[in-house]
Design a protein around this motif. Structure first.
Motif, short mmCIF file in Angstrom:
data_model
loop_
_atom_site.label_atom_id
_atom_site.label_comp_id
_atom_site.label_asym_id
_atom_site.label_seq_id
_atom_site.Cartn_x
_atom_site.Cartn_y
_atom_site.Cartn_z
N LEU A 79 1.90 -48.27 -37.24
CA LEU A 79 1.83 -46.82 -37.69
C LEU A 79 0.66 -46.42 -38.00
N ASP A 80 -0.22 -47.11 -38.58
CA ASP A 80 -1.52 -46.83 -38.80
C ASP A 80 -2.56 -47.91 -38.60
N ALA A 81 -3.42 -47.83 -37.40
CA ALA A 81 -4.13 -48.84 -37.30
C ALA A 81 -5.10 -49.27 -38.08
N SER A 82 -5.74 -48.32 -38.96
CA SER A 82 -6.72 -48.44 -40.10
C SER A 82 -6.04 -49.07 -41.54
N ALA A 83 -4.79 -48.89 -41.51
CA ALA A 83 -4.08 -49.50 -42.88
C ALA A 83 -4.07 -50.99 -43.09
N GLN A 84 -5.33 -51.47 -42.97
CA GLN A 84 -5.58 -52.96 -43.29
C GLN A 84 -6.82 -52.77 -44.37
N HIS A 85 -7.11 -54.08 -45.00
CA HIS A 85 -8.47 -54.00 -45.83
C HIS A 85 -9.74 -54.13 -44.96
N ALA A 86 -10.61 -52.96 -45.16
CA ALA A 86 -11.56 -52.66 -44.28
C ALA A 86 -12.57 -53.97 -44.37
N GLU A 121 -15.92 -60.45 -31.80
CA GLU A 121 -15.10 -59.30 -32.16
C GLU A 121 -14.06 -59.71 -33.29
N ALA A 122 -13.40 -60.70 -33.10
CA ALA A 122 -12.31 -61.17 -34.08
C ALA A 122 -12.99 -61.62 -35.34
N LYS A 123 -14.33 -61.95 -35.49
CA LYS A 123 -15.19 -62.27 -36.76
C LYS A 123 -15.86 -61.03 -37.30
N ARG A 124 -15.78 -59.90 -36.69
CA ARG A 124 -16.26 -58.61 -37.12
C ARG A 124 -15.23 -58.03 -38.14
N ARG A 125 -15.89 -57.22 -39.25
CA ARG A 125 -14.95 -56.75 -40.20
C ARG A 125 -14.41 -55.49 -39.87
N LEU A 126 -13.16 -55.14 -40.06
CA LEU A 126 -12.47 -54.13 -39.65
C LEU A 126 -13.33 -52.63 -39.93
N SER A 130 -14.27 -50.15 -33.84
CA SER A 130 -13.95 -48.67 -33.26
C SER A 130 -12.50 -48.47 -33.24
N LEU A 131 -12.05 -47.26 -33.01
CA LEU A 131 -10.67 -46.87 -33.05
C LEU A 131 -10.00 -47.67 -31.99
N GLY A 132 -10.29 -47.91 -30.99
CA GLY A 132 -9.88 -48.58 -29.96
C GLY A 132 -9.66 -50.11 -30.34
N MET A 133 -10.64 -50.46 -30.85
CA MET A 133 -10.51 -52.17 -31.37
C MET A 133 -9.39 -51.93 -32.46
N LYS A 134 -9.40 -51.33 -33.60
CA LYS A 134 -8.25 -51.20 -34.40
C LYS A 134 -6.66 -51.13 -33.86
N GLN A 135 -6.77 -50.24 -32.82
CA GLN A 135 -5.35 -50.23 -32.26
C GLN A 135 -5.02 -51.46 -31.31
N ARG A 136 -5.94 -52.04 -30.84
CA ARG A 136 -5.51 -53.40 -30.22
C ARG A 136 -5.31 -54.64 -31.21
N LEU A 137 -5.88 -54.74 -32.40
CA LEU A 137 -5.61 -55.39 -33.37
C LEU A 137 -4.39 -54.96 -33.94
N GLY A 138 -3.99 -53.92 -34.12
CA GLY A 138 -2.76 -53.44 -34.57
C GLY A 138 -1.45 -53.82 -33.63
N ILE A 139 -1.78 -53.69 -32.28
CA ILE A 139 -0.84 -54.01 -31.39
C ILE A 139 -0.64 -55.49 -31.39
N ALA A 140 -1.72 -56.36 -31.71
CA ALA A 140 -1.59 -57.78 -32.02
C ALA A 140 -0.87 -58.25 -33.13
N HIS A 141 -1.03 -57.46 -34.31
CA HIS A 141 -0.18 -57.67 -35.45
C HIS A 141 0.93 -57.29 -35.35
N ALA A 142 1.41 -56.29 -34.42
CA ALA A 142 2.92 -55.96 -34.34
C ALA A 142 3.64 -57.09 -33.46
#
Length: 304
Positions: A79-86, A121-126, A130-142
């Protein structure tokens, strides 16, 4: 399967979702379309138990989301790719999810590879994504729990053209394997390419639903732009057939399908120099059906 039955959500005197009902079937991508503030996000929040319904209900596989044990194994949500601990890294975020669901840590590596996030990239903090990377991570989590249902709100936001094409292929493949995909967006073109079924919502109400073909077949606004060597004669012939005709530039606008206009011209041996649909297809239909919702609406996600 997702079943939405008479769903209503009110905030005081404001009705964000108004008696909404639809079904998202397995093996299909269902596009949930509407202007910003139309009620898409609120509907999805009710689906996954983040917002209570005022009336009605939503079931997933016949169950309320709150009644599904270990829901991440059954329903993937973005629902929100940024809704994780930054301050957490992408790998840490996925590892916490895998641990919560009782999954092996190897699943984290599988998902990072699936969404093309490198080890660096996986070792980088949220906060540094970028927004695109957050979306990819969010899809991975889903997708982490290999669920049978995906609920995704604006997943193409921030993706570059290659990323959008990748996402299309991923979701189409998921549906072809029997998964249920509900995909919300205000970007009609992107959803039109991938969706098997489309649900159009405006001001909290469903204004149309069906396949692209059925929605266009039901539209009653077909018109044609035509130019000929004798517009006066063509106009009279078309009016004689009962079609509405008006001047348009160097030609005519006719309230009829191009094939009907062409048939009249042929019957009267009139040479055409231009013949094309005057409608923008699904986009025009979408804008017409949601015209009153294109202004004075709450931003999506802001209590709407």
């Amino acid at each position: 399967m997702i079943e939405v039955e008479g769903l209503t959500r009110k905030y005081g005197a404001f009705t964000a979702v108004d008696d909404v009902s639809f079904v998202a079937e397995p093996g299909r991508v269902t596009g949930f379309l509407g202007p910003n503030g139309a009620g898409k996000t609120t509907t999805m929040r009710v689906m996954v138990g983040l917002t209570p319904a005022t009336h009605g209900r939503v079931t997933i596989g016949g169950h309320l989301y709150s009644d599904i044990p270990n829901p991440g194994l059954h329903v993937g949500v973005l629902l929100d790719a940024s809704a994780q601990h930054a301050g957490r890294t992408g790998r840490e975020i996925l590892t916490l999810g895998a641990t919560t669901m009782g999954l092996p840590k190897s699943r984290v590596d599988e998902m990072l590879a699936l969404v093309s996030l490198s080890d660096t990239e996986a070792k980088r903090r949220l906060r540094n994504y970028s927004l695109g990377m957050k979306q990819r991570l969010g899809i991975a989590h889903a997708l982490l729990g290999d669920p049978s249902v995906l609920i995704l709100d604006e997943p193409a936001n921030g993706l570059d053209p290659a990323g959008i094409r990748w996402m299309r292929g991923l979701l189409k493949g998921y549906a072809e394997r029997g998964g249920t995909v509900l995909l919300s967006s205000h970007l009609l073109h992107e959803v039109e390419i991938i969706a098997d079924e489309m649900i159009l919502i405006g001001r909290g109400k469903i204004v149309a639903q069906g396949s692209k073909e059925s929605l266009l077949a039901d539209a009653d606004h077909s018109s044609t732009l035509v130019t000929s060597l004798d517009n006066d004669l063509l106009g009279k012939a078309l009016q004689h057939k009962g079609y509405g005709v008006a001047a348009a530039g160097t030609g005519l606008r006719v309230e009829a399908a191009p094939v009907d206009v062409g048939r009249v011209a042929a019957d009267n041996t009139i040479v055409l120099t231009d013949l094309r649909s005057a409608d923008g297809g699904l986009e025009d239909l979408f804008l017409a059906l949601t015209s009153e919702t294109q202004r004075d609406v709450l931003p999506e996600g802001a209590q709407a």
